[in-house]
Scaffold this motif. Sequence first.
Motif, short mmCIF file in Angstrom:
data_model
loop_
_atom_site.label_atom_id
_atom_site.label_comp_id
_atom_site.label_asym_id
_atom_site.label_seq_id
_atom_site.Cartn_x
_atom_site.Cartn_y
_atom_site.Cartn_z
N VAL A 184 5.67 16.96 -8.67
CA VAL A 184 6.73 16.42 -8.60
C VAL A 184 7.33 16.65 -6.86
CG1 VAL A 184 9.84 16.22 -8.31
CG2 VAL A 184 8.07 17.30 -10.88
N ILE A 185 7.30 15.54 -6.30
CA ILE A 185 7.24 15.21 -4.40
C ILE A 185 8.10 14.23 -3.98
CG2 ILE A 185 4.25 15.88 -4.57
CD1 ILE A 185 3.81 13.03 -4.54
N PHE A 186 8.21 13.78 -2.98
CA PHE A 186 9.33 12.98 -2.03
C PHE A 186 8.32 12.47 -1.26
CE2 PHE A 186 13.16 15.93 -2.36
CZ PHE A 186 13.87 15.17 -2.93
N SER A 187 9.27 11.64 -1.44
CA SER A 187 8.44 10.38 -0.18
C SER A 187 9.16 11.12 0.96
CB SER A 187 9.23 9.00 -0.50
OG SER A 187 10.54 8.79 -0.58
N PRO A 188 7.66 10.50 2.36
CA PRO A 188 8.53 10.87 3.43
C PRO A 188 9.39 10.36 4.17
CG PRO A 188 6.14 9.66 3.48
CD PRO A 188 7.10 9.38 1.78
N ASP A 189 10.31 9.23 3.41
CA ASP A 189 11.82 9.41 3.50
C ASP A 189 11.93 9.67 2.90
OD1 ASP A 189 11.75 7.83 1.32
OD2 ASP A 189 11.88 5.29 2.58
N GLY A 190 12.60 9.98 1.24
CA GLY A 190 13.55 11.35 1.02
C GLY A 190 14.04 10.19 0.03
N GLN A 191 13.30 8.86 -0.05
CA GLN A 191 14.05 7.88 -1.48
C GLN A 191 13.24 7.56 -2.52
OE1 GLN A 191 16.78 6.26 -0.20
NE2 GLN A 191 16.95 8.08 1.51
N LEU A 192 12.54 8.21 -2.51
CA LEU A 192 11.36 7.92 -4.03
C LEU A 192 11.58 9.47 -4.42
CD1 LEU A 192 9.23 5.38 -2.99
CD2 LEU A 192 11.56 5.17 -3.83
N ILE A 193 10.39 9.68 -5.52
CA ILE A 193 10.49 11.53 -5.99
C ILE A 193 9.78 10.73 -7.40
CG2 ILE A 193 10.87 12.98 -7.61
CD1 ILE A 193 13.66 12.60 -7.03
N GLN A 239 1.91 8.27 4.30
CA GLN A 239 2.99 8.05 5.50
C GLN A 239 4.29 7.34 5.59
OE1 GLN A 239 3.29 10.98 7.71
NE2 GLN A 239 2.44 12.53 6.31
N ASP A 240 3.79 6.46 5.03
CA ASP A 240 4.50 4.39 5.08
C ASP A 240 5.38 4.70 3.21
OD1 ASP A 240 2.87 3.73 3.75
OD2 ASP A 240 2.52 2.15 5.19
N GLY A 241 5.76 5.02 2.96
CA GLY A 241 5.96 5.34 1.25
C GLY A 241 5.41 4.15 0.62
N LYS A 242 4.22 3.29 0.81
CA LYS A 242 4.13 2.10 0.24
C LYS A 242 3.00 2.09 -0.42
CE LYS A 242 5.55 -1.18 3.55
NZ LYS A 242 4.94 -2.01 4.86
N TRP A 243 2.09 3.73 -0.45
CA TRP A 243 1.37 3.89 -1.06
C TRP A 243 1.62 5.03 -2.28
CZ3 TRP A 243 -4.03 2.19 0.89
CH2 TRP A 243 -4.46 0.69 1.28
N ILE A 244 1.31 5.16 -3.56
CA ILE A 244 0.97 6.41 -4.16
C ILE A 244 -0.48 7.53 -4.63
CG2 ILE A 244 1.21 5.87 -6.29
CD1 ILE A 244 3.05 8.83 -6.17
N VAL A 245 -1.24 8.46 -3.82
CA VAL A 245 -2.56 8.36 -4.75
C VAL A 245 -2.54 9.23 -6.00
CG1 VAL A 245 -2.49 10.53 -2.92
CG2 VAL A 245 -4.68 9.36 -4.26
#
Length: 1450
Positions: free
Chosen positions: A1269-1278, A1314-1320
């Motif tokens: 479980v992780i946060f996105s850099p801007d904290g808006q996505l989990i 870092q820009d929150g647009k991609w997830i690996v």
Amino acid sequence: MGQSYELKIISVSEVDLRRNFIIRHIPGHDTPKLYIAIDIDGKRVYQTNPSRKWKAMWNQICTLSVDSPSSLITLQILHKSKCVAKKVMEIDQLLGKAEGPKDFSVLLNFVKEKSATDTPRPILVVRMTSIGHVQAGALALANATEDIGTLTSTSTSSAIVDIGVANSDLLSGLKSLLSRLQIIHHYSNMALKVLSSVYEAVKKQKETDKNVGKLVQTMADVFYFAEEIESVVFEKIKRFEKTIYALVKQTEECAWFIREYTGHGFSGRLLNNVRSEYSDKIEDFITVFGKLRESLDRGTTMEILSVVEETAQTQKLNSLKPADMNASLRPVCLPGTRQELRDLITNWLVTPSDVNAVSPGNIFWLSGVAGAGKSTVATSISEYFRELGRLGAFLFFTRNKSDPADVIRTIAFHLAHSNIHVASAICAAIDEDHALIDSPIHTQFQKLLLAPLTKSQNHIHGPIVIVLDALDECGNAESRRTLISLISDEFFKLPAAVRFFITSRPDSDIASKFEIQQKITKHLLDITMPSSFTDIRIYLDNEMREIRQEQGLATIWPGELTMEAITKHSSGLFIWASTATKYLRESFYPNEALKSLLDNSQTTLDDLYTGALKDAGPWKDPMFTREAQAALSVVVLGKAPVSDSMIDALLGLEPEHSSSRIFKKLRCVVQWAPGQDVKILHASFSDYLTDHGRSGDKPWFVDPSILEPQIAQGCLHILEKELRFNICEFEDSHIYTTKVPGPSECITDLSKCITDHITDHIFPQLFYSSLYWASHLAVIGSGTPISSVTRLLPDGLLEDLKDLMYTKFLFWLEVLCVQQKVGVAIDALEAVANLAKNYWHEEELADFATDAVKFVLRFAPVISHSVPHIYLSALPFAPSESKVKKQYSFWLVPSKTVGIQSSVSGQWPRLQATIEGHSDWVWSVAFSPDGNHIASGSADRTLRVWDARTGDLLVGPFNGHNDIVRHVAFSCDGKNIVSGSDDGTMCVWDAQTGKTIGIPLIRHTDKVTSVCFSPNARQIASASLDKTIHIWDWDEHSEGNTMPLVIKHAASVCAVAFAPDRGHVVSGSGSIVSPSSDGNLVQVWDTQTGKLVTGPLKGHTQYIRSVAFSPNGKHILSLSHEAARIWDACTGTEIITIPTPIGTNAYSAAFTPNGKQIVVGYSDTLLRIWDVQTGALVSAPIDGHSGAVLSVSVSPDGMRIASGSNDKTIRVWDAYQELSAALKVDTQYIGANDQGTAQMYHPRVSDAQTGALVEGPFKFQVPDPTYRVIFSPDGQLIGASGKDSVVRFFNLRSSDLRQLEGHTEAVRALGFSQDGKWIVSGSDDTTVRVWDLETRSLAAGPFEGHQHIVYSVDFSPDRRRVVSGSYDSSIRVFETTPDDILKNALRAGSLGKDGWLLNSMAQPILWVPPWLHRGLYFPQNSVVIHKDGTTKLDFTHFVEGTAWKECVDV
């Protein structure tokens, strides 16, 4: 009187008829239908089948009958009934052109000349031959057809015209059918009557009704259909003979009916009464013709399919590689001889088993002494059933030539040719399992015989007889052990119609199995019976009659008294009588030869052989003696059949000294013809020649210890002379030299290559020499005194071996590759290493041979399947310190081969083989006493036996347990295996067949955890969670109902082992549920009394998983999760404790054969070798498994370690191979090891400082369990992932849940850019994927390269790279927008688990060895980090495919 000719119509050549305006091109409607028509004096006498090609070829034959040579013949080309071109000439002109039976050309003229003057005219190619008498049926057929044609063209009645057309089709079809069938004469006569009847009936008819028209049209349709059938079908027309006979017969009856019907005049009564007997009869005829049409239709469809599939089926059956069985020269019983015995055998074979109450089985075994005539009886029986069409297979064996491994495949091959349904079932089995032909013979029996015959049994009517002659000559007692057990214990399971007749000497290994099997009928061929002498007298009378005729002797020679004396001298042995008559036949003075036979009142077989050889040649001539002895030695000691030319090559004989000169003189004892295999007449002759006690003082004595090495040297000379680079001239490295088993249908079946290349380029003597040179050296065993070596080994042998090793080694592997005999190389190289080290003290040669063994073992997947890749893959990828690589790498052209940049150790890796096959955890492995086999037990409830060197499955799976197989162990002789299971039972198995011996041993009340045989194999010990060990008295005849000695313990017993030299066992116990130091005990017990001898020994803090005595019995090893301990076996004193490394658990341990080290397997996937005196690591841990090591075993020679793991594999390791001095990475796992402890069903967002709830709670479904479980850099996505392979991301503002699907297994690692647009994401499926969250699709990847679970992933700040860490101990950096140059790191395609790198067309580019996979750069890898080093491949200048030979400069 007229003359008849045979005219063969071959083809139309030199012109494409579409160029002529007469045949107009209409798109979609220009399919040709070309015929050749023949008229004699204006009458049509023959017409070919239609050709669907513009350039047509027929190769059809017709018979012409003419009144005189001046008769006119018209040759015409018809296109869809229209005459295109023709030529009219007299018969004698045509004969003048023929000038004998050869092809000649006839230039035809266009019928209407509208084309340009330069349009080429058609040329008809024919052949004409005079044949004599007129064929009445064909002439009548032609006349009838002409009459019908005339009737049709002149009639004015539409009804008559219709019937005329129909009957014209009928006659034309029947004519074509009969002419193309070219069947027996009574069909022609019948056809004449049919045509006459129909012709007369129709000719009289003036008007008709619809019923008759329908009937005639139905008949015409059938024959028109017959005319259209492609000629290829009629090449096998015998299968349709019954249908065609019925068709013609029915046509004849119908014709007579029509004739009768027309005689009534079609009165109004008939027209109005449609239910009359005539109308019913017409409908009956129509129905019958319809059924005949269907039958012919079905038959031709099947036949056409058969023609299409025949080649494929033949190739499949040929892949069985049957042994050659040419019985053409085998003698049969003379009429009147062995008649009673033959009647007994044949009656038994044709009597169903359930009728024969005395012996309900399906095997008749005829045994008898050597020379009794068993083989002649077997040949006679086979011929009897061959004539009846009931012979399934006839196999006859020859000593030193026949291989037990070939028997099942050869039976299956011949059975398939005896029954089409069996053939179909066998081919289906081959399709389902491409590796079947190389599987253990027990598996071959199940899949090639039992299953296909069972499936086809409803199509087997009457007995199918299989004859196996001279079973005692098929291999030796050890090599045929599995086959004998299979025959005894399994063959009776075949359908009752499958009957076996087997002959052999009563050798102990055969007799011991057959005599106790009640389902085998036994019959001893008693040579002392009067009938034997009577039969021999008949045989002698026949032979003497021929000798008299050949040598011009008196008709009464040799006289009645002499005949009686010869018969008596035979002692009932047919081989004596046969050899004696051959001796007389070859003798220049038969009376003197006969006198020498009878001078001794008891001429034994040895006396006969001695006399025959003595008179056969000038044995006082040293040159003759030397050459004759050498030639005989190759025949007698040869490992496969050899011809005289092969013998000449092996012995280095010049043409003037050819062995054929020798064999001409030895025909009384050998079977020989120029260019054919030389065979001894009987196995007893071989026994005589090689037995020192029987012929040791004779000049023809064959001493194997001296002559075998000489044959070996002859083989080496052939190798030196004939081996060369790319000997079979393989053109394309993209094509496998042999078909690789597996689902990939792109792999080419190279049966054509085998035929066109191998046979054409490798001569028989090179095949033989490549396979058997080392076998001829095997006579020098490890026990041969060194003082004898000089006498045994011929001069120059050492230099010959060096030449092969140092200059021709890779060429030799080429020959073994195409023969699929790579395993031969391992035995041969080990033999060289032994000779070099122990006899010649040539350490350098010994080291090279040892290194070559490793080369063959590690690169077996390459050497077994592709000659080009021996040079493209194996040699380049061999470690830099490999002696093979150092010797041969200068052959490689650096500017043409693949570039390899590697930091991996230059030594051979410890891993020798990875064995896959079990479908669940491998709980136990054990080496056989000879170290050649490994037995394994698994949670998949099966046992299997593997080749310890190659990893090939030899036997299994063994099915019998109903739960996990926890432990397996071999008996001291390697013949049996004992297994213990969680089902509470023990089973004893035959190690070669997989058959259980007796019934399971059932006395334990809980799981059986450990089993073992006593050193003498007379006892079995078992341990169980029921707190007992059981000691069983056991032998092969135990039925499993004996009562064991029960030794009770205070806690569960997980380990037991016998002492090596006395009647003791050691046990290890403890509580699995509640561990305590007091309950974990090591104890030694007396196996006879059950009394405690030593102990209890305390010290372990957890239950004991493994115990063992040292090889000398002085020490005891015990192992629990926390430590290994060594104890004094007599005093019980603890000698040393070896703690388990922190963070892991110990599972299994074993002593090395010298007792100085122990090997321990751990849960951290490693094996470690410890010194038992110091407790220190002997070398670096052995790494290779991807799961816990549950079991270890050390080979008896200490050279190999086998390990079983919960990764479902068995791995074989080089026990003393040095590892790299230092590890590049200290930790085993690289990256975060997130063990997946979060299970989030109602996630809340809390203040990091105060813990107060900021938002939520939010509700969304997440996997169970959740691993990441992780946060996105801007904290808006989990982001969340888990076991279900789906990546989820949840928007905290919108409460929107989205899913990303693509992985196939659990996802353990996630990371946002870092820009929150991609997830690996990283997964258990070993891939890394980059996702675009906006489009919910892949942005990059999937990235391959990891060999195990991916545990950690992350982005670089600019998201141009992702980094991943894996359970395989590697870090990989992938470029998400890679430069083109990175793609060259590994050529586009896929790297399979088998190591083959394939291109987009699934063709092999390269084979990458498994020890490089973990650190191998894949496409889009910019960085790879692995503790054992990395490898980068450069394909910039790599030459492959049809240019592959440029990579090598020899």
